[in-house]
Design a protein around this motif. Structure first.
Motif, mmCIF file in Angstrom:
data_model
loop_
_atom_site.group_PDB
_atom_site.id
_atom_site.type_symbol
_atom_site.label_atom_id
_atom_site.label_comp_id
_atom_site.label_asym_id
_atom_site.label_seq_id
_atom_site.Cartn_x
_atom_site.Cartn_y
_atom_site.Cartn_z
ATOM 1 N N LEU A 32 11.364 -8.681 -6.614
ATOM 2 C CA LEU A 32 9.913 -8.840 -6.533
ATOM 3 C C LEU A 32 9.284 -8.828 -7.922
ATOM 4 N N ILE A 33 9.784 -7.973 -8.791
ATOM 5 C CA ILE A 33 9.287 -7.960 -10.167
ATOM 6 C C ILE A 33 9.567 -9.306 -10.832
ATOM 7 N N GLY A 38 8.513 -10.787 -14.157
ATOM 8 C CA GLY A 38 9.528 -9.981 -14.814
ATOM 9 C C GLY A 38 9.024 -8.750 -15.527
ATOM 10 N N THR A 39 7.713 -8.489 -15.466
ATOM 11 C CA THR A 39 7.174 -7.341 -16.179
ATOM 12 C C THR A 39 6.292 -6.517 -15.255
ATOM 13 N N ALA A 40 6.828 -5.442 -14.702
ATOM 14 C CA ALA A 40 6.051 -4.594 -13.797
ATOM 15 C C ALA A 40 4.909 -3.908 -14.521
ATOM 16 N N GLU A 41 5.099 -3.618 -15.816
ATOM 17 C CA GLU A 41 4.102 -2.862 -16.571
ATOM 18 C C GLU A 41 2.771 -3.589 -16.692
ATOM 19 N N ALA A 42 2.771 -4.908 -16.438
ATOM 20 C CA ALA A 42 1.533 -5.685 -16.533
ATOM 21 C C ALA A 42 0.913 -5.941 -15.167
ATOM 22 N N CYS A 43 1.453 -5.290 -14.122
ATOM 23 C CA CYS A 43 1.037 -5.601 -12.755
ATOM 24 C C CYS A 43 0.514 -4.370 -12.023
ATOM 25 N N ASP A 44 -0.472 -4.606 -11.159
ATOM 26 C CA ASP A 44 -1.033 -3.571 -10.300
ATOM 27 C C ASP A 44 -0.552 -3.797 -8.873
#
Length: 261
Positions: A32-33, A38-44
């Motif tokens: 899913l990431i 590819g970057t979970a840190e940029a997603c809510d």
């Protein structure tokens, strides 16, 4: 239990749900990431029907910028808040059809083992409202792959022996899930669909295996408490002197992307 359990009411099951329900396949989280860039840190992320937060915690531990857990049942939500106290997860009351969250607030909206309780049309409209253009909605379940174990197949067959017209509403093998691919693909709010499946094996103590069954609402309601206890006795008898039960789980996920325009 002294009170009669109601269909879809997990209030009295929250303790067993929290203690015994298993997590989802980590490979599905990673996939899913990947869909999100590819970057979970940029997603809510918003997890709706979060229960006691099993999936919410997996999202938080995967590094999402924010995780909001929405759960209508007060007892389940309070248990989830307690279990997630070590993580930065925001909890709030709300339903799948009306979360109370602002529009365009999420890159990922999920329902883990809960989408079957939501009105499909109202729910997908609400999830599309929460998603930013190009964001993804995912409905996922974590059923046992009983075909991998003759023992587990026999135990589950006892359900039909006790109640021949048993209808499972929470299994990712029946009912809604049989038609979910087509329904999500044809929903006007989505423009792409991906199916994911991750397999993982768990070694459970007998207590843990029985505890998972105690957290299952639809079986307990349909059997009634007397037959349900007979079912658990049968499971214990079949397990015998074994100290552990080897259980294969299949995390099955349907991910649909919100239309950009």
């Amino acid at each position: 239990m002294t009170a009669t359990l109601k269909h879809g009411d997990f209030t009295s099951l929250a303790k067993d749900y929290s203690k015994y329900r298993q997590g989802y396949a980590p490979s599905v989280v990673s996939s899913l990431i990947g869909l999100l860039g590819g970057t979970a840190e940029a997603c809510d992320a918003v997890d709706v029907g979060a229960g006691t937060g099993i999936w919410s915690r997996m999202l938080a531990e995967a590094g999402f910028r924010s995780v909001t857990a929405v759960e209508p049942n007060d007892t389940m939500r309070a248990t989830g808040e307690r279990d997630s106290a070590h993580l930065d997860i925001q909890w709030r009351a709300g339903r799948g059809e009306h979360t109370g969250l602002p529009k365009d607030c999420a890159d990922l909206v999920s329902m883990a083992s809960s989408f079957h309780w939501v009105d499909f049309e109202a729910g997908t409209q609400e999830f599309a409202r929460l998603l930013r253009p190009g964001g993804w909605f995912v409905a996922l379940w974590n059923p046992r792959h009983i075909e991998a174990s003759p023992l587990l197949m026999d135990i589950e067959a006892e359900l039909t022996r006790l109640k021949p017209d048993m209808k499972r509403v929470t299994s990712a093998r029946q009912g809604l899930m049989d038609e979910l691919t087509d329904r999500l693909a044809s929903a006007p709010v989505f423009d792409d669909l991906v199916f994911l499946e991750g397999r993982h094996q768990v070694s459970q103590t007998v207590e843990e295996y029985i505890g998972v069954w105690r957290s299952v609402n639809d079986v307990r309601v349909q059997l009634g408490e007397e037959k349900f206890e007979r079912f658990l006795d049968y499971a214990r008898d079949r397990i015998g002197d074994a100290r552990t039960v080897e259980t294969t789980y299949l995390t099955r996920a349907w991910a649909a992307r919100r239309r950009s325009a």
